[in-house]
Structure formats: structure tokens, C-alpha cells
Design a protein around this motif. Sequence first.
Motif, PDB file in Angstrom:
ATOM      1  N   ALA A 219      31.611  44.140  60.325  1.00 11.59           N
ATOM      2  CA  ALA A 219      30.689  45.266  60.529  1.00 11.59           C
ATOM      3  C   ALA A 219      30.479  45.544  62.010  1.00 11.59           C
ATOM      4  O   ALA A 219      30.418  46.701  62.437  1.00 11.59           O
ATOM      5  N   ALA A 220      30.405  44.475  62.823  1.00 11.59           N
ATOM      6  CA  ALA A 220      30.146  44.635  64.264  1.00 11.59           C
ATOM      7  C   ALA A 220      31.334  45.241  64.993  1.00 11.59           C
ATOM      8  O   ALA A 220      31.161  45.891  66.029  1.00 11.59           O
ATOM      9  N   LEU A 226      26.558  47.479  68.174  1.00 12.03           N
ATOM     10  CA  LEU A 226      26.416  46.406  67.195  1.00 12.03           C
ATOM     11  C   LEU A 226      27.152  45.148  67.658  1.00 12.03           C
ATOM     12  O   LEU A 226      26.677  44.025  67.429  1.00 12.03           O
ATOM     13  N   MET A 227      28.282  45.334  68.324  1.00 10.26           N
ATOM     14  CA  MET A 227      29.005  44.174  68.839  1.00 10.26           C
ATOM     15  C   MET A 227      28.164  43.453  69.899  1.00 10.26           C
ATOM     16  O   MET A 227      28.089  42.217  69.927  1.00 10.26           O
ATOM     17  N   ASP A 228      27.498  44.213  70.764  1.00 11.21           N
ATOM     18  CA  ASP A 228      26.623  43.607  71.793  1.00 11.21           C
ATOM     19  C   ASP A 228      25.475  42.846  71.135  1.00 11.21           C
ATOM     20  O   ASP A 228      25.128  41.727  71.561  1.00 11.21           O
ATOM     21  N   LEU A 229      24.891  43.458  70.095  1.00  7.83           N
ATOM     22  CA  LEU A 229      23.802  42.778  69.382  1.00  7.83           C
ATOM     23  C   LEU A 229      24.293  41.488  68.732  1.00  7.83           C
ATOM     24  O   LEU A 229      23.588  40.457  68.747  1.00  7.83           O
ATOM     25  N   TYR A 230      25.474  41.548  68.182  1.00  6.87           N
ATOM     26  CA  TYR A 230      26.042  40.381  67.514  1.00  6.87           C
ATOM     27  C   TYR A 230      26.267  39.242  68.515  1.00  6.87           C
ATOM     28  O   TYR A 230      25.934  38.084  68.251  1.00  6.87           O
ATOM     29  N   PHE A 231      26.803  39.576  69.688  1.00 12.71           N
ATOM     30  CA  PHE A 231      27.013  38.545  70.725  1.00 12.71           C
ATOM     31  C   PHE A 231      25.684  37.993  71.229  1.00 12.71           C
ATOM     32  O   PHE A 231      25.554  36.804  71.549  1.00 12.71           O
ATOM     33  N   GLU A 232      24.686  38.872  71.283  1.00 13.27           N
ATOM     34  CA  GLU A 232      23.380  38.465  71.803  1.00 13.27           C
ATOM     35  C   GLU A 232      22.626  37.577  70.814  1.00 13.27           C
ATOM     36  O   GLU A 232      22.062  36.545  71.190  1.00 13.27           O
ATOM     37  N   LYS A 233      22.650  37.953  69.525  1.00  8.68           N
ATOM     38  CA  LYS A 233      21.841  37.243  68.529  1.00  8.68           C
ATOM     39  C   LYS A 233      22.646  36.281  67.659  1.00  8.68           C
ATOM     40  O   LYS A 233      22.082  35.403  67.005  1.00  8.68           O
TER      41      LYS A 233
END
Length: 712
Positions: A219-220, A226-233
Motif C-alpha cells: 500500500a505504501a 504514505l511511504m514517508d509515513l511508513y518509514f517514520e512509524k
Amino acid sequence: MRQMKVFDQKHIKNIVLLGSTKSGKTTLAETMMFEAGLINRRGKVEEENSVSDYHEIEHQRHSSVYSTLLHTEWRDYKINILDTPGIDDFVGEVVSSVRAADTCLLMVNAQTGVEVGDELVWQQIERFKKPTIFIVNQLDHPKADFEFSVESIFDTFGRNAVLMQYPLQPGQGFHQIIDLLKMVMYVFPEEGGRPEKRPIPEAEQERANDLHNALVEKAAENDERLMDLYFEKGNLEEDELREGLRIGMTNHDVFPIFCLSAKQNMGSGRLMGFIDNVAPASADLKPEPLTDGGELNYDLNGDPTLFFFKTINEPFLGKVSYFKVIAGKITTDQELYNPSTETTERLGQLYIVDGKKRHNVDELVAGDIGVAVKLKHTYTNHTLCLKGKNTILEPITFPEERLRVHIWSESKDENEKLGEALREIALEDPTVRVEFSNELKQLILSAQGDLHLETIKWKLKENYNLNVIWEMPRIPYRETIQRPAEATYRHKKQSGGAGQFGEVLLKIDPYFEGMPEPSKDLHVRHKEEIDLPWGGKLLFYNCIVGGAIDARFVPSIKKGVMEKMEEGPITGSYVRDVRVLVMDGKMHSVDSNDISFKIAGAKAFSSAFAQASPKILEPIYLVEITVPDHQMGDVMTEVQSRRGMILGMNPEDDHQIITTQIPQSELGDFSTSLKSITQGRAQFHWEFQDYQPLPANLQEEMVREATKLMEA
């Protein structure tokens, strides 16, 4: 009558159910309507009481022949459902439905995994680049194999397919699904329906976490934010997951895999919820292409525009036209313009339908699908718009025919009625083509296969009271010559008054491009080069000197030659590529006339033709066959058995494209044989290429048969 709800543009989703026969498409449609409370009892195909398969021929066959429109409502969303046939002979129904839908649901039978029919359907999905959901169905069957089915999806369609769910203990007793988006386990009651939500069992936690993480990554991938959020969280929230999946589906980059038992009503509610919340609406997709190169957005505030994707003639009702609203809003009694036919149509009433049941509505908005009845001049692929706009949407390109037959009525007096009936059927089904061949003197029907033909035969009998017969059409051979020859013919007929007299000496040569002009000794007075309507050329020379024949009779000689070329001297086939030189003759001052020289010219031409080593030419088709690698040898053997010549092979993924030349006389049942040899996996495209000499042994046999017919 149930009051029809009004839905806004974002809350209308259009899906098409696709897949091989017996994959459970119609059962799922019934279950979705039942789950939403729109029907009180689920019908069954085998009991001939399903909402979708309502035509008499479908009752007889116990399978879908037509695509059927119905709808359901789930949590304030309207889902329009197009249920399609699973047999390749009815591919036209699939193509038009995929064009109209926003999201494709490809049903995979858990007993068999991906089947040939699924691969063929995927070609249409790829062509339109539509968002797609895979559904592994029939997980309650004792032979269900979920892992095998999923691997077959990955192997056939690639790793952009991603698991959304997996079953706990598929097979007999199946009633638990682990959902990887919500990270819960659904436990269904024995009779199906609404499940209970439970925590994922500890024994499944590690597997579920791994698959959930794979889903998050997929999905990311589709959005930088969304990819940045995924790496962050290190994870994504459920709403963020939904957004990533929606973007990926819209871009044709992510294909979620769901699992269910449509028959037991286990999993359909969760699927409908996903369609509501994640699957794109029409407005989320790319604009629709126009014939002038422009595009048209699904704009609620735009000018009213409809695209007609299906037409059917219903007994006792007449023409029923299925359309999608592309822009604006339409209302009852509205008048719109058809640029294709330059006519105005009045939409007297608007309907949404559930199979054969129609529900009146006052209006439909962009992105919705509806039905109109008894439109006079509007058919499949037509656009209706405001007068003066001349908006025409890009038409659906339907597959070319794969089988041709000569068709006629058992009663000779009904052949005209048959032609009219077939033209109506062809307007209803664009994969049917009908033409009368003046050359062959036959009515030619083109279709997708044997089953398609049998369905047409059934319609002709039941709807038009016509009993028909068919056979392979005649072959449009050509005749020509291989060496020069001369002949003289005198036509003399004496009756009470003026008689008939004309004598013609002519020479014929084989014509070829760039051939030298006749010898100067022949004193060419006039030359005419004629491109023949059936291909090839006639070069006609007037070489008469000294007034042996008046110039006014030369056109009659040419007319006699042309008439004989239209009905060749050897087999009655068209003659091509001949040079004719009228060199001498005689006339009578009283008895000579046009008819005398026309007859003399025709007879002299026939006599010379017989002495000029006549040759029969047969039509050759260029055939491109796309076949899986492992079946290439069988197909090449079949081609060679049909006097085919292999011209080349080109690899494409795990297929080979075989380019061949095959005589038309060998192509009559080629489609049926190819389907049998490859279990339906091979596809082919054919087009006329040129004429080539018929082998000597076949020519001798053909001449013998033609002679017998002429003598008879």
C-alpha cells in the motif's frame, strides 16, 4: 414498490463479476443482494430462479449467456453489479461489461486455481487497465486448496496481487477468515451471514503479522507521503492503508486477494465493505477518451452525456438499452442528441434493473448505470449528448470473428426474413457479423465459436420462428492463365428477319506488373487498363486494322470478355490478371450488332483461356497465433496439417507468437481445433493476405467437381 434511494457520485460503485464458468459469479451476485436485504431468498442457477440468469436459454443451459445488470446497497453505498458469462464464446458480453465497470472482480475457483477462462478475461482487464480484485471462492468445498489457488494467481498475474485475507481451515467446515487489513478473525455462523469478530489466534499471529506487513508495504509503495509515513512509524493506520490500496488499484498496480464462500454467504459482507470504502468510483478513474482525441471527465456538473455499452431485445418489451452516465445528470423525458445517427432521442423513462425487474427512477448522475427502453436510433457504442456538442466517446473494439458459416432458412421463402433477423441480432451483439456475398451468392454469418452459433440458432427459432441450416461457406477462388493463347470464334445465327453475325480473333497473355507492351507489328489502336473489383487487372487492347470490325463493336467484345471473367471458364470463379488483345475478325453489313460481338468475344475468350494453361488461385490468410510455450509444438503440427507455412516465431513473456500463412479453405474449423488442442489458451488473429496457386492435385479434383456441376 420499494422507494429507490438517491446516491451521490462518490457513493456509486460499479463492479463486474468475471471468471471461468462455475466459478460462482452468479451465486455471489445473489448473495450480495440477499446480504443487503434486497431479496428475501437466494436463487440458484440450477433451480432456474436466480436474479441474474433469467433468460430462457440460460435456464436451459444452467449457465450465463448474457451479462446481466443488477444492484445492491451496502452501508449507504450503491453497488451496480454486472454478472458476465464464463464461456469465451460470449466474450462480447465480457468486453462491454469491463468497459462500463469501475472495478473488476475476478473469481478464482478454490478447487482448480486459475483456469484458462481467467487468463482470457485478464486480457480484457489489462486492455482497459481497470482496478481489479481477485476472489478465491468456494472455500467450503472439500477439495478447496487456498494456497494452491493463491500461488496460481501469483504465477499467472504477478506479484502485484496481495493477500487481504486468508482462511483458517478451508474445505468442509470452513467458517473462519483472518482479515489482514483490520487484523481480526471473522467467525461465521453455520448458516453464514454476519460474522463475529474475534482476536487472531496466537498460533496464527506470526503469519498474520508477516502478511499484514507485506500488505502495508504494498500500500505504501503507491504514494510518496504514505511511504514517508511508513518509514517514520514502521506501520500505517487503517485509513492510510485504505488510501494506499485505493491509489494502487486506481493505477492498476495493486490487486487485492479476498477469500469467501458465496454459496454459504461467508465473506461477502466484508467484500462489499471494501468495495464501498476502497474500490474507486468512476470519478476516481481516468477520463473517458473521445473520438476526436479529447477526454471527458466524470463530472457531475458537466453537460449530460451517456455511453451505451449494451443492447438487447427482450420478448414482449422490445429493445432495451444499457448506458453509463459519463457526465452531468439525466432526468426522465429529457431529449438528447445522437451524433452518430444525427437523431434526437427522448428518454421517456429511466430505470435501474435487477435482472428482468425494472425500477423507475427520476434521475441518474455521472458514474451511474441505467436502462432505457424503445430508443429508436441508438445502439451499442453510441453516445447521447446535448444537441450542438457532438460529443462521441471512443467506441468499444469488439473481438473479430473466429468462425464463419453460410446460413439459410429451411424454408426458401423465409430467407429475406432471416437476413432481417440476423441484422437485428448483430445490432444486439457486436461480435456477430452478417453479410451477403454477391460473389459466393451466400449469406455469411460470423461468430465467436460453435456455442455462439448454437445460441444464435436458438434465438432465431424461439424469437423469430426460423429454422436454419448452416455449412462452411464457399471459397472465393480466382482463375488466371500461365501462358499465351489465341482463339477465333464466329457467332452466326439466322432467323426469319435480320440475323446475328460476329467473328472475333483474340490473343490472351498472363498479366504481370511491368510486362512489356505488345509488339509494334500488332498496331495497337487503343489500350485500356482496368482494376478489377475483385482484385487483379485486365489489360484490354484494340489491335484491329483495316476496318475488319467497326470500332463501335469493340466495347461489346470487351463486355463479353468481362462477363466471362465474372464467371470464370473453369470453375465459375472470378478471372484476374489477363491481357486481352483483339487482333482481327469479321462483320456483316446487315447482321452484325452489339449482341453478336459480345457473344463472339466471350466465346473466343473462353476458348483461348482453356488453351492457356489455366490456373486456379486460392485465398491465403496471414494468421498470428499466440500460444503458451509448452503447447507450441502441437499448434505447429496442426498448422502444417492444414497446408500452413510457418513464417516466424517471436517470444512474448511465456507465450510464442507464431506467424503463418494458411489457405482459407483450411480455416473453416480452425478455431474449434485450436481451442481443443490448447484447452482454449491459444488466441489468433487472421487477415487476408493474397492469392496463391492451388496445388495441382487439388486443382484437378476441383475442376472435375466443377465439370460435373456444369454438366448437371
